[in-house]
Design an enzyme around this catalytic site. Sequence first.
Site: not given
Length: 250
Positions: A138, A190
């Site tokens: 991610s 992230h």
Amino acid sequence: MNTSPVEPSTESPGAVRIYWHLPARRPYVTYVMLASCILIYLGQMLSQSLFGGDLLIALGAKVNGAILQGQYWRLFTPMWLHGSLLHLAFNMYALYVIGAGLERYYGHGRYLALYLLSGYAGNVVSFLMSPEPSVGSSTAIFGLLAAEAVFIYQNRHLFQNARGMLVNIGGILLVNLILGLSPQIDNWGHLGGLIGGLAFAWSAGPVWETTYQMDGYHLTNRRRGSQALWVGLGVALVFTLLVILRVGWM
């Protein structure tokens, strides 16, 4: 966005032909990333069966103490590791949905640089800001999402609803960052991937311009591959210096 050439209209004799030359017809890098993540997860499952524990996670997860001891590969390897089948499924779906289209515009080499830099940047920021171990692609996927937003913004003259598309991407980012506040999710990774992807895409992502040739108008990328190379090296250097400073403080 319609990526196929716009043919002259039979109803409009004065219409012109527009050619769109994409740098990549098939997203091979995305396919390789998908396949490699799936195969490595199968390896994780196999190691659990054979050794009673996830050997690949043990050797490749982002673990701050191990990185401080010189295991710097852990700033890259988490991009191919996942904590569960559901974790893998969500990330692979996002990678396919976002990456397949973006790679066609970026080309294989530029897209690969974007992916790896975003993942690396995410793991570096996680290393700097979070003491918890982490894995997952991610970090790179957030970089792809940032690059998609930059691509739409910098080429907004080619889109009929660029503002709406940007609002949609902003909403996706906001929702995912809010979900990332959960203790089990590495939101610093992230954010780092987002920053790394944004930094590379803003100065090295493709910007299309219209040029006229004898057979009609052509849409071509005005940013050369050499520019992407130097920008990529610069982004990598900045995040590497952050790692060096962090290690030097210990």
